[in-house]
Design a protein around this motif. Structure first.
Motif, PDB file in Angstrom:
ATOM      1  N   MET A  39      30.261  35.470  25.954  1.00  8.23           N
ATOM      2  CA  MET A  39      30.254  36.870  25.575  1.00  8.23           C
ATOM      3  C   MET A  39      30.007  36.944  24.068  1.00  8.23           C
ATOM      4  N   ASP A  40      29.025  37.714  23.685  1.00  8.69           N
ATOM      5  CA  ASP A  40      28.721  37.828  22.264  1.00  8.69           C
ATOM      6  C   ASP A  40      29.646  38.853  21.595  1.00  8.69           C
ATOM      7  N   ARG A  41      29.507  38.964  20.288  1.00  8.75           N
ATOM      8  CA  ARG A  41      30.404  39.820  19.525  1.00  8.75           C
ATOM      9  C   ARG A  41      29.875  41.223  19.329  1.00  8.75           C
ATOM     10  N   ARG A  42      28.810  41.583  20.027  1.00  9.16           N
ATOM     11  CA  ARG A  42      28.284  42.941  19.893  1.00  9.16           C
ATOM     12  C   ARG A  42      29.014  43.890  20.840  1.00  9.16           C
ATOM     13  N   PHE A  43      28.926  45.155  20.548  1.00  6.22           N
ATOM     14  CA  PHE A  43      29.486  46.188  21.420  1.00  6.22           C
ATOM     15  C   PHE A  43      28.327  47.101  21.795  1.00  6.22           C
ATOM     16  N   ASN A  44      27.541  46.628  22.762  1.00  9.27           N
ATOM     17  CA  ASN A  44      26.304  47.298  23.149  1.00  9.27           C
ATOM     18  C   ASN A  44      26.550  48.546  23.977  1.00  9.27           C
ATOM     19  N   LYS A  45      25.478  49.279  24.185  1.00  9.18           N
ATOM     20  CA  LYS A  45      25.535  50.522  24.948  1.00  9.18           C
ATOM     21  C   LYS A  45      26.017  50.285  26.381  1.00  9.18           C
ATOM     22  N   HIS A  46      25.570  49.189  26.999  1.00  7.92           N
ATOM     23  CA  HIS A  46      25.957  48.929  28.392  1.00  7.92           C
ATOM     24  C   HIS A  46      27.421  48.518  28.540  1.00  7.92           C
ATOM     25  N   GLU A  47      28.120  48.244  27.433  1.00  8.89           N
ATOM     26  CA  GLU A  47      29.539  47.904  27.476  1.00  8.89           C
ATOM     27  C   GLU A  47      30.436  49.121  27.256  1.00  8.89           C
ATOM     28  N   LYS A  48      29.848  50.254  26.908  1.00  6.91           N
ATOM     29  CA  LYS A  48      30.638  51.447  26.615  1.00  6.91           C
ATOM     30  C   LYS A  48      30.907  52.249  27.882  1.00  6.91           C
ATOM     31  N   LEU A  49      32.105  52.735  27.992  1.00  4.73           N
ATOM     32  CA  LEU A  49      32.530  53.524  29.146  1.00  4.73           C
ATOM     33  C   LEU A  49      32.116  54.970  28.915  1.00  4.73           C
ATOM     34  N   LYS A  50      31.164  55.460  29.720  1.00  5.27           N
ATOM     35  CA  LYS A  50      30.650  56.813  29.543  1.00  5.27           C
ATOM     36  C   LYS A  50      30.659  57.640  30.823  1.00  5.27           C
ATOM     37  N   SER A  51      30.787  57.023  31.962  1.00  5.13           N
ATOM     38  CA  SER A  51      30.736  57.713  33.248  1.00  5.13           C
ATOM     39  C   SER A  51      31.983  58.581  33.447  1.00  5.13           C
ATOM     40  N   LYS A  52      31.782  59.883  33.615  1.00  9.18           N
ATOM     41  CA  LYS A  52      32.915  60.788  33.823  1.00  9.18           C
ATOM     42  C   LYS A  52      33.651  60.474  35.115  1.00  9.18           C
ATOM     43  N   LYS A  53      32.918  60.087  36.148  1.00  6.88           N
ATOM     44  CA  LYS A  53      33.559  59.732  37.423  1.00  6.88           C
ATOM     45  C   LYS A  53      34.465  58.524  37.246  1.00  6.88           C
ATOM     46  N   LEU A  54      33.959  57.515  36.536  1.00  4.34           N
ATOM     47  CA  LEU A  54      34.756  56.301  36.326  1.00  4.34           C
ATOM     48  C   LEU A  54      35.963  56.584  35.424  1.00  4.34           C
ATOM     49  N   ILE A  55      35.797  57.440  34.427  1.00  3.38           N
ATOM     50  CA  ILE A  55      36.916  57.791  33.550  1.00  3.38           C
ATOM     51  C   ILE A  55      37.993  58.548  34.326  1.00  3.38           C
ATOM     52  N   ASN A  56      37.587  59.488  35.175  1.00  2.35           N
ATOM     53  CA  ASN A  56      38.565  60.214  35.999  1.00  2.35           C
ATOM     54  C   ASN A  56      39.287  59.267  36.945  1.00  2.35           C
ATOM     55  N   LYS A  57      38.546  58.355  37.567  1.00  2.83           N
ATOM     56  CA  LYS A  57      39.140  57.377  38.478  1.00  2.83           C
ATOM     57  C   LYS A  57      40.097  56.460  37.711  1.00  2.83           C
ATOM     58  N   LEU A  58      39.716  56.113  36.497  1.00  3.99           N
ATOM     59  CA  LEU A  58      40.537  55.249  35.657  1.00  3.99           C
ATOM     60  C   LEU A  58      41.894  55.886  35.377  1.00  3.99           C
ATOM     61  N   PHE A  59      41.899  57.185  35.040  1.00  5.62           N
ATOM     62  CA  PHE A  59      43.163  57.848  34.712  1.00  5.62           C
ATOM     63  C   PHE A  59      43.978  58.208  35.948  1.00  5.62           C
ATOM     64  N   THR A  60      43.347  58.333  37.110  1.00  7.01           N
ATOM     65  CA  THR A  60      44.120  58.649  38.313  1.00  7.01           C
ATOM     66  C   THR A  60      44.648  57.394  39.003  1.00  7.01           C
ATOM     67  N   GLU A  61      43.857  56.315  39.018  1.00  8.94           N
ATOM     68  CA  GLU A  61      44.247  55.113  39.762  1.00  8.94           C
ATOM     69  C   GLU A  61      44.577  53.915  38.887  1.00  8.94           C
ATOM     70  N   GLY A  62      44.324  54.014  37.587  1.00 12.46           N
ATOM     71  CA  GLY A  62      44.470  52.868  36.699  1.00 12.46           C
ATOM     72  C   GLY A  62      45.908  52.505  36.399  1.00 12.46           C
ATOM     73  N   GLN A  63      46.072  51.301  35.878  1.00 14.87           N
ATOM     74  CA  GLN A  63      47.369  50.795  35.456  1.00 14.87           C
ATOM     75  C   GLN A  63      47.389  50.754  33.932  1.00 14.87           C
ATOM     76  N   THR A  64      48.588  50.762  33.357  1.00 17.46           N
ATOM     77  CA  THR A  64      48.691  50.803  31.902  1.00 17.46           C
ATOM     78  C   THR A  64      49.483  49.626  31.353  1.00 17.46           C
ATOM     79  N   VAL A  65      49.134  49.289  30.123  1.00 19.79           N
ATOM     80  CA  VAL A  65      49.860  48.302  29.332  1.00 19.79           C
ATOM     81  C   VAL A  65      49.952  48.894  27.926  1.00 19.79           C
ATOM     82  N   SER A  66      51.117  48.807  27.301  1.00 23.47           N
ATOM     83  CA  SER A  66      51.289  49.378  25.968  1.00 23.47           C
ATOM     84  C   SER A  66      51.762  48.335  24.972  1.00 23.47           C
ATOM     85  N   ALA A  67      51.246  48.440  23.774  1.00 26.85           N
ATOM     86  CA  ALA A  67      51.713  47.684  22.617  1.00 26.85           C
ATOM     87  C   ALA A  67      51.577  48.642  21.450  1.00 26.85           C
ATOM     88  N   TYR A  68      52.675  49.290  21.088  1.00 26.60           N
ATOM     89  CA  TYR A  68      52.629  50.373  20.119  1.00 26.60           C
ATOM     90  C   TYR A  68      51.866  49.942  18.880  1.00 26.60           C
TER      91      TYR A  68
END
Length: 133
Positions: free
Chosen positions: A1-30
């Motif tokens: 994995m290279d050190r770039r943060f390309n366009k294809h690595e960015k989360l932009k899909s509204k459907k996937l973001i909604n699914k992420l917040f409804t079904e996703g799990q969380t981890v916190s480190a303040y």
């Protein structure tokens, strides 16, 4: 994995973001929280799609929010190859800044490393529990 943060690595899909917040799990480190979801991604060579967010609640000015987002993306970009090279299933991530004070880059990088370590431990624990049952 290279050190770039390309366009294809960015989360932009509204459907996937909604699914992420409804079904996703969380981890916190303040002062960071990671919402993650194992998912199937269209790109075969992209193990992780990531988004960052800062709340308007504590940072009213856009300049402050954008600065924190830049710090988060930079800390993610430099550390992702260390943590996600051995990831077997693709994931969707949303990294949220939940603090109320402006961080320095050093503080952000330390928090990001702590967050990724907690994520790795949580996923290894979940996979080992699945293997045992």
């Amino acid at each position: 994995m290279d050190r770039r943060f390309n366009k294809h690595e960015k989360l932009k899909s509204k459907k996937l973001i909604n699914k992420l917040f409804t079904e996703g799990q969380t981890v916190s480190a303040y002062p960071l929280r990671l919402v993650y979801l194992p998912t199937s991604l269209n790109e075969a060579n992209t193990p992780v799609k990531t988004g960052v967010s800062v709340s308007k609640r504590y940072f009213k000015k856009a300049v402050q929010r954008i600065r924190i987002k830049r710090l988060m993306r930079e800390a993610y970009r430099l550390n992702k190859s260390t943590y996600f090279n051995n990831l077997t299933t693709p994931h969707a991530f949303m990294i949220l800044y939940i603090g109320n004070k402006k961080p320095t880059y050093l503080q952000m990088e330390q928090a990001m490393n702590k967050l990724f370590n907690k994520f790795i431990n949580a996923t290894h624990k979940a996979t080992s529990d699945e293997k045992n049952t």
